[in-house]
Design a protein around this motif. Structure first.
Motif, PDB file in Angstrom:
ATOM      1  N   SER A   1       0.824  -1.204   0.000  1.00 53.79           N
ATOM      2  CA  SER A   1       0.000   0.000   0.000  1.00 53.79           C
ATOM      3  C   SER A   1       0.860   1.257   0.000  1.00 53.79           C
ATOM      4  O   SER A   1       0.357   2.365  -0.048  1.00 53.79           O
ATOM      5  CB  SER A   1      -0.926   0.000   1.221  1.00 53.79           C
ATOM      6  OG  SER A   1      -0.151  -0.114   2.392  1.00 53.79           O
ATOM      7  N   SER A   2       2.177   1.068   0.076  1.00 56.40           N
ATOM      8  CA  SER A   2       3.059   2.236   0.000  1.00 56.40           C
ATOM      9  C   SER A   2       4.400   1.791  -0.572  1.00 56.40           C
ATOM     10  O   SER A   2       4.599   0.612  -0.842  1.00 56.40           O
ATOM     11  CB  SER A   2       3.247   2.858   1.387  1.00 56.40           C
ATOM     12  OG  SER A   2       3.924   1.951   2.221  1.00 56.40           O
TER      13      SER A   2
ATOM     14  N   ALA B   1       5.925   3.186   5.977  1.00 59.27           N
ATOM     15  CA  ALA B   1       4.796   3.956   6.495  1.00 59.27           C
ATOM     16  C   ALA B   1       3.538   3.098   6.408  1.00 59.27           C
ATOM     17  O   ALA B   1       3.280   2.469   5.379  1.00 59.27           O
ATOM     18  CB  ALA B   1       4.619   5.232   5.681  1.00 59.27           C
TER      19      ALA B   1
ATOM     20  N   ILE C   1       0.167   2.729   5.595  1.00 56.72           N
ATOM     21  CA  ILE C   1      -0.880   3.397   4.824  1.00 56.72           C
ATOM     22  C   ILE C   1      -1.997   2.387   4.641  1.00 56.72           C
ATOM     23  O   ILE C   1      -1.728   1.233   4.293  1.00 56.72           O
ATOM     24  CB  ILE C   1      -0.345   3.822   3.435  1.00 56.72           C
ATOM     25  CG1 ILE C   1       0.893   4.705   3.564  1.00 56.72           C
ATOM     26  CG2 ILE C   1      -1.428   4.449   2.590  1.00 56.72           C
ATOM     27  CD1 ILE C   1       0.632   6.145   3.872  1.00 56.72           C
TER      28      ILE C   1
ATOM     29  N   ALA D   1       6.749   9.955   6.288  1.00 57.98           N
ATOM     30  CA  ALA D   1       5.433   9.367   6.545  1.00 57.98           C
ATOM     31  C   ALA D   1       4.338  10.323   6.079  1.00 57.98           C
ATOM     32  O   ALA D   1       3.359   9.917   5.437  1.00 57.98           O
ATOM     33  CB  ALA D   1       5.279   9.046   8.023  1.00 57.98           C
ATOM     34  N   GLU D   2       4.517  11.611   6.408  1.00 59.55           N
ATOM     35  CA  GLU D   2       3.531  12.615   6.000  1.00 59.55           C
ATOM     36  C   GLU D   2       3.461  12.695   4.461  1.00 59.55           C
ATOM     37  O   GLU D   2       2.378  12.733   3.875  1.00 59.55           O
ATOM     38  CB  GLU D   2       3.923  13.977   6.593  1.00 59.55           C
ATOM     39  CG  GLU D   2       3.069  15.152   6.162  1.00 59.55           C
ATOM     40  CD  GLU D   2       1.591  15.028   6.578  1.00 59.55           C
ATOM     41  OE1 GLU D   2       1.269  14.119   7.364  1.00 59.55           O
ATOM     42  OE2 GLU D   2       0.770  15.834   6.081  1.00 59.55           O
TER      43      GLU D   2
ATOM     44  N   GLN E   1       4.141  10.366   2.364  1.00 63.71           N
ATOM     45  CA  GLN E   1       3.503   9.154   1.840  1.00 63.71           C
ATOM     46  C   GLN E   1       1.991   9.208   2.019  1.00 63.71           C
ATOM     47  O   GLN E   1       1.240   8.693   1.187  1.00 63.71           O
ATOM     48  CB  GLN E   1       4.061   7.917   2.554  1.00 63.71           C
ATOM     49  CG  GLN E   1       5.545   7.742   2.311  1.00 63.71           C
ATOM     50  CD  GLN E   1       5.912   6.284   2.070  1.00 63.71           C
ATOM     51  OE1 GLN E   1       5.383   5.651   1.173  1.00 63.71           O
ATOM     52  NE2 GLN E   1       6.808   5.767   2.884  1.00 63.71           N
ATOM     53  N   ARG E   2       1.537   9.844   3.120  1.00 62.51           N
ATOM     54  CA  ARG E   2       0.095   9.970   3.337  1.00 62.51           C
ATOM     55  C   ARG E   2      -0.507  10.836   2.222  1.00 62.51           C
ATOM     56  O   ARG E   2      -1.524  10.506   1.628  1.00 62.51           O
ATOM     57  CB  ARG E   2      -0.178  10.578   4.710  1.00 62.51           C
ATOM     58  CG  ARG E   2      -1.524  10.210   5.293  1.00 62.51           C
ATOM     59  CD  ARG E   2      -1.821  10.996   6.562  1.00 62.51           C
ATOM     60  NE  ARG E   2      -1.569  12.441   6.426  1.00 62.51           N
ATOM     61  CZ  ARG E   2      -2.362  13.276   5.745  1.00 62.51           C
ATOM     62  NH1 ARG E   2      -3.434  12.806   5.134  1.00 62.51           N
ATOM     63  NH2 ARG E   2      -2.060  14.567   5.658  1.00 62.51           N
TER      64      ARG E   2
ATOM     65  N   SER F   1      -0.577   8.989  -0.968  1.00 62.20           N
ATOM     66  CA  SER F   1      -1.635   7.988  -0.997  1.00 62.20           C
ATOM     67  C   SER F   1      -2.970   8.639  -1.385  1.00 62.20           C
ATOM     68  O   SER F   1      -3.767   8.062  -2.130  1.00 62.20           O
ATOM     69  CB  SER F   1      -1.718   7.314   0.364  1.00 62.20           C
ATOM     70  OG  SER F   1      -2.953   6.686   0.518  1.00 62.20           O
ATOM     71  N   ASP F   2      -3.222   9.860  -0.899  1.00 60.89           N
ATOM     72  CA  ASP F   2      -4.462  10.573  -1.286  1.00 60.89           C
ATOM     73  C   ASP F   2      -4.476  10.872  -2.776  1.00 60.89           C
ATOM     74  O   ASP F   2      -5.507  10.806  -3.432  1.00 60.89           O
ATOM     75  CB  ASP F   2      -4.579  11.897  -0.513  1.00 60.89           C
ATOM     76  CG  ASP F   2      -4.893  11.659   0.953  1.00 60.89           C
ATOM     77  OD1 ASP F   2      -5.304  10.517   1.278  1.00 60.89           O
ATOM     78  OD2 ASP F   2      -4.700  12.587   1.761  1.00 60.89           O
TER      79      ASP F   2
ATOM     80  N   SER G   1      -2.682   9.279  -5.096  1.00 59.97           N
ATOM     81  CA  SER G   1      -2.361   8.041  -5.827  1.00 59.97           C
ATOM     82  C   SER G   1      -1.823   8.212  -7.246  1.00 59.97           C
ATOM     83  O   SER G   1      -2.453   7.818  -8.201  1.00 59.97           O
ATOM     84  CB  SER G   1      -3.527   7.043  -5.826  1.00 59.97           C
ATOM     85  OG  SER G   1      -4.753   7.659  -5.900  1.00 59.97           O
TER      86      SER G   1
END
Lengths: 284, 306, 527
Positions: C326-327, C337, C339, C480-481, C483-484, C487-488, C490
């Motif tokens: 997922s990451s 991270a 996710i 981590a931030e 990657q978040r 992820s939003d 994508s």
């Protein structure tokens, strides 16, 4: 008796050639099916059934991508026969005029064509196809181009040789003295005399191309993933020879049936055009 | 004779020049360059550019071509990019391996073809002839990438008669040579058969036989020699092809020959190596054909080499 | 023609054939079991170079390099930095990286490794040597201003700007400085090796490494090899490699046996072979080019993520040799991270596509909502994956065509930003700075790894800040931030982390898989 009639008569008497013609007709019909039913070109994927053996549901089994081998084989017939016909056609289109010009005019024309032929013949096999498919990608047309680039050479050599030997014959000199122009001489007087060996060679070449395409598939240079070819199917099946031998068996059978049919037909054609060999040949 | 050889040598020059020229431009046309292969696609752009400049690949293509020809004239094939080895040192061991396999496969297929061809011609139209025809077509139509693995599984993995790779014993030649030579043997056997059938009906054979010459003597002394003539051109070409490396057989049997070397070289954009391989193979091919022509002269005095 | 003719002629030929066969049969046995003090490893390709000055990205060359020439640093089995010839690496000011060299490391010719050797090696990497092409790894040292020897066992790399990831570049195998002038072919048998093995002979068919007799102390904690010899057999064909393994010609094959064959071995040959797996530093993803209008819509990208049934592919195509991703970074890496995973949801995918204005023209019929071409290099497994994805996307009304390209052509098109969608893996993570290479606006083609022209200013800033920060503990939350946020957005659909796998004969003990596939644990193998 003219060659065409002799050919059909031979065909009728020769069980092998007749079987060959029947097999070829069968595959031609099979190859045309997806043309008329486009939905068959979409082979559905059922991953959970992958590598299952032939059954009622999947007549010839399922391959490693979960596709029905029967459907793939049908689409493969279309691709393989198309590649084969187009390649031979294109090679003839290039090879005949070049060979004719070289044989008819001789001199520097012959020099250039002959050196070009030498160059292409002494090119290591596969280098040109590799370069061409690397450059253009592996579409159907590109594979045809890659195989024709060297394919035309054999026809050019043949036509050149025939022209060299025919151009001094009586009927040609007679036609020339009657005022026939070069082009007319070449195409309506000499060319018809080269047709029979060309037809024989082209028939054998149709078989050869199918095998060459398979060789390209092995190197990952065959027709692209959007098409299915028998060579590609065989190459994929190579990984499953021990677990799922049927994957290789059916495409191999198809390939063999077409190639052998073409060879038998080629043999029959040769006999039809060259009756001299008929008397001694033990037909097979 | 000397004149013929000289003329042939002169004809060789435009052919080889044509080949290196085509190869040179073909390689520059293919997308991708050696920097991507050696440094990796992910390398910094500046590093790639600098690397290319060191080899002169940043110059206009015409300049590169002239430099390339000059280099060849001096007999310098250049070095590989990956290990900076002189190209010829890379090619030499591969050429030896290829030659070993090619001659084995060639002898095997000539022997086999003669045998099958003789039997078929002797029993023309009978069962043996028909069986030979079917087997030949089978051998011609089965791609070597199927024959090879099948032989390997049956005779090496299961029965353990032959080694699977390597070439240190005579046994290790059997499977690759068979895979490589099968189609060629089939093709040649058909030609030998056809030639024999034709020759056997000629008058001089009938004469020889009526004079009471032993049948096998008729076959070997008179018939076979003449029957082989049409096959000779094909054989010469086949040997040329075999010597330029058999990519599929080499790949399947891990045989480090010229064919796989060339394919790898194209794929990794080893420009110098590709040019070297192609030049070596082309020369071999041309020489093979030349030898065939000379053989023709020896075997058939009617033929004059042009 | 009378029959006796054939028979009489066949006789000598038959005899000849038998004689040949008899000769062949007497020449030796077909199979030779591998010798007891030698381990035979199957390689998929010949190492391109055995010279640390010339080795580039070729993995097999790098694997053998590390076995022969010790580097300053390497990576442990989980992928974290491990000090080898370096005893300690510390920051010196904002721009200096100080390396203290471990005592007691000697070359096979008996000489001890000194700071002079280290300086000479890295200077050669940066400046080159006349008569040699520039080092392929030169790019890694672009940011180095100078290398200074600051003591008998101490060197300092002075950088042009702060770079937290710099230490991972110090992986080059060290040659004694007297070897640096030798030609690439003159490195064999001269005692230049400092690692556990020396090269005994190299050919196109095999590379033979022998135990380094001088490698005894193992001051960095490495092991003295238990075996005399390791032979790397070059077998380019996957099926032949498998056949050789089954036949008993190979003792160990890592990562180069097809997934189907690994399963076959697990099912039917488990009495002869052990199969071991572990998470690798490799993430397979599907990526999009933002120059394509359809892919600019985040709903379309998310719909694709929901339309791909990764479980199905993992089960049937990869035969379980992977775990859902997922990451970017697999679990186990310190900068992984957590996710949340996008599940398989074909209905949701179709709803998203409807929202994006891509309605299905004819439901189950042959027409599609969206048609695009996915490119892959010509590689059996990657084509199989692409075909499976295409089959799944068809179920949600997307027509994905597959075009396979020769590898060099594929790479070129990719690095030029000409590919609209592709499936590929990233492998061998050394540092989370990888994210900057892949997603930073500045890294768009032709410069870096942002091959789909993704751009997000907030992400750019986070990645820049994290690179300038030297403290890993402070960097991790920044990544981590980022990657978040990623992820939003994508820009990638993460598919799976591949599992490394190794198949070993039952009598082989002690081999340990490393996350990035390196072979350093060969020293611990016994037979």
């Amino acid at each position: 008796m003219n060659p065409a009639r002799r050919f059909f008569k031979l065909l009728w008497k020769d069980k092998w050639a007749l079987t060959g013609a029947t097999v070829l007709t069968f595959w031609l019909v099979v190859a045309l099916v997806p043309q008329f039913f486009p939905e068959l070109q979409d082979v559905p994927m059922e991953l959970s059934a992958r590598l299952s053996a032939p059954s009622k549901e999947f007549l010839l089994g399922v391959n490693d991508n979960g596709n029905s081998v029967a459907l793939l084989l049908m689409n493969g017939a279309r691709t393989s026969l198309m590649v084969s016909l187009f390649t031979v056609g294109m090679s003839l289109l290039v090879g005949i005029p070049l060979g004719a010009a070289a044989g008819f005019f001789g001199g520097w024309v012959d020099g250039i064509v002959s050196r070009l032929i030498d160059i292409l013949l002494s090119f290591p096999p596969l280098i040109l196809p590799i370069a061409i498919t690397a450059f253009f990608g592996g579409g159907l047309l590109n594979v045809v181009v890659a195989l024709s680039v060297t394919g035309w050479v054999s026809y050019a050599r043949l036509v050149r040789g025939q022209f060299l030997s025919i151009r001094e014959r009586e009927f040609v000199t007679a036609a020339r003295s009657l005022g026939a122009g070069d082009l007319r001489l070449m195409f309506s007087h000499i060319l018809p005399n080269t047709l029979s060996p060309l037809a024989v060679q082209a028939t054998f070449a149709l078989a050869g191309v199918i095998i060459s395409e398979a060789g390209l598939s092995f190197l990952g240079l065959g027709v692209n993933q959007s098409h299915t070819s028998w060579g590609g199917l065989l190459n994929d099946a190579r990984s499953f020879l021990t677990e799922a031998p049927f994957l290789a068996f059916f495409p191999a059978l198809a390939l063999f049936s077409v190639v052998s049919s073409l060879n038998f037909l080629g043999e029959a054609l040769r006999l039809a055009f060259d009756p001299r060999s008929l008397s001694q040949a033990g037909r097979v | 004779m000397l004149g013929v050889i000289l003329r042939r040598l002169l004809q060789l020059i435009p052919v080889l020049l044509g080949i290196v020229t085509i190869v040179f431009f073909l390689q520059r046309l293919i997308p991708g360059n050696p920097a991507d292969a050696v440094l990796g696609v992910d390398a910094a752009l500046s590093a790639k550019e600098e690397w290319l400049a060191k080899y002169g690949f940043d110059k206009p293509i015409a300049d590169q071509y002239v430099a390339f020809l000059g280099q060849l004239l001096r007999g310098d094939f250049g070095r590989t990019f990956a290990n900076y080895t002189p190209v010829f040192e890379v090619i030499r061991p591969r050429l030896i391996e290829t030659a070993k396999l090619a001659f084995t496969a060639f002898s095997f297929s000539v022997l086999f073809a003669t045998f099958i061809g003789l039997v078929s011609a002797a029993r023309a139209g009978k069962l043996a002839d028909k069986a030979a025809a079917v087997v030949s077509v089978l051998a011609i139509s089965a791609p070597s990438f199927i024959i090879g693995p099948v032989l390997m599984w049956v005779f090496s993995v299961k029965l353990d008669w032959f080694p699977l790779m390597g070439n240190d014993t005579a046994l290790s030649y059997v499977l690759p040579a068979f895979t490589l030579g099968a189609a060629m043997a089939a093709l040649t056997s058909r030609m030998v058969r056809g030639g024999l059938v034709d020759v056997l009906s000629e008058d001089y054979i009938r004469t020889a036989r009526s004079k009471g010459l032993a049948p096998w003597k008729v076959l070997t002394k008179h018939a076979l020699r003449n029957a082989f003539l049409p096959a000779l051109t094909i054989l010469g070409m086949q040997l040329g092809v075999l010597l330029s490396g058999a990519v599929i057989t080499e790949q399947i049997f891990s045989w480090p020959g010229l064919g796989t070397l060339t394919v790898e070289a194209v794929q990794t954009r080893e420009y110098n190596l590709v040019s070297g391989c192609v030049l070596v193979m082309a020369t071999i091919y041309v020489v093979c054909n030349f030898v065939v022509d000379l053989l023709y002269r020896v075997l058939d005095p009617r033929v004059r080499v042009g | 023609m009378r029959t006796p003719t054939a028979k009489t002629l066949m006789r000598p030929l038959t005899m000849l054939a038998w004689a040949a066969l008899a000769h062949a049969a007497s020449a030796g046995s077909a199979s030779a079991a591998t010798p007891s003090d030698t381990l035979v490893v199957g390689f998929d390709a010949k190492p391109k170079s055995g010279d640390p000055r010339l080795i580039g990205t070729d993995a097999n060359s790098q694997y053998l390099e590390e076995l022969r020439f010790l580097p300053l640093v390497s990576f442990d089995d989980s992928g974290a930095v491990r000090f080898v010839a370096a005893e300690k690496v510390t920051a010196e000011g904002k721009l200096g990286v100080k390396v203290k060299i471990r005592k007691g490391i000697t070359f096979a010719n008996g000489r001890a490794l000194t700071a002079d050797d280290v300086v000479a090696n890295y200077q050669l990497q940066m400046a080159g040597r006349p008569g040699l092409p520039p080092s392929p790894r030169k790019g890694a040292f672009e940011a180095v201003k100078e290398i200074k020897k600051t003591g008998a066992d101490e060197v300092v790399f002075v950088l042009k700007e702060p770079d937290a990831a710099f230490v991972v570049n110090l992986v080059i195998g060290l040659l004694p400085k007297e070897a640096l002038d030798a030609g690439p072919e003159d490195l064999v048998g001269k005692g230049y090796e400092s690692g556990p093995f020396v090269l005994e002979k190299a050919s196109d068919a095999e590379w033979v490494l022998a135990k380094n007799p001088k490698y005894a102390a193992a001051p960095h904690g490495g092991e003295v090899p238990k075996l005399q010899r390791v032979v790397f057999k070059v077998i380019p064909d996957n099926n032949t490699r498998y056949a050789a393994l089954v036949k008993g010609d190979l003792d160990l094959v890592q990562n180069t046996i097809d997934a189907d064959k690994v399963m076959e071995i697990r099912k039917k040959q488990s009495s002869r072979f052990d199969v071991t797996t572990r998470t690798s530093a490799s993430t397979t993803f599907m990526a999009f080019n933002f120059k394509e209008k359809a892919f600019q819509n985040p709903n379309v990208r998310k719909a694709l993520a929901k339309g791909i049934n990764r479980d199905e592919i993992l089960q049937y195509v990869l035969q379980g040799l992977g775990s859902k991703a997922s990451s970017m970074f697999p679990p186990g890496l310190p900068y992984h991270a957590a996710i949340p995973d996008v599940g398989y949801d074909p209905a949701g995918a179709m709803a998203l596509l409807d929202q994006a204005g891509l309605k299905d023209p004819d439901g189950k019929g042959p027409q599609s909502r969206l048609k695009f071409t996915l490119k892959v290099p010509t590689n059996k497994e990657r084509i199989a994956i692409a075909k499976a994805v295409a089959g799944q996307l068809k179920r949600v009304g997307i027509d994905m065509q597959i075009e396979s390209l020769e590898f060099g052509t594929f790479s070129k098109q990719l690095s030029d930003g000409l590919v609209s969608a592709w499936i590929a893996p990233w492998t061998g993570y050394k540092d989370p700075d990888h994210l900057r290479f892949v997603f930073h606006t500045d890294q768009a083609p032709p410069v870096g790894g942002n091959r789909g022209f993704y751009s997000n200013k907030t992400v750019d800033k986070l990645l820049d800040d994290a690179r300038a920060e030297l403290d890993m503990a402070k960097r991790v939350p920044l990544y981590a931030e980022a990657q978040r946020l990623l992820s939003d957005d994508s820009p990638y659909v993460y598919l799976w982390y591949k599992l490394n796998h190794v198949v070993t004969a039952k009598n082989i003990k002690g081999y340990k898989l490393y996350a990035d596939g390196r072979y350093v644990s060969l020293t611990e193998v016994s037979k």
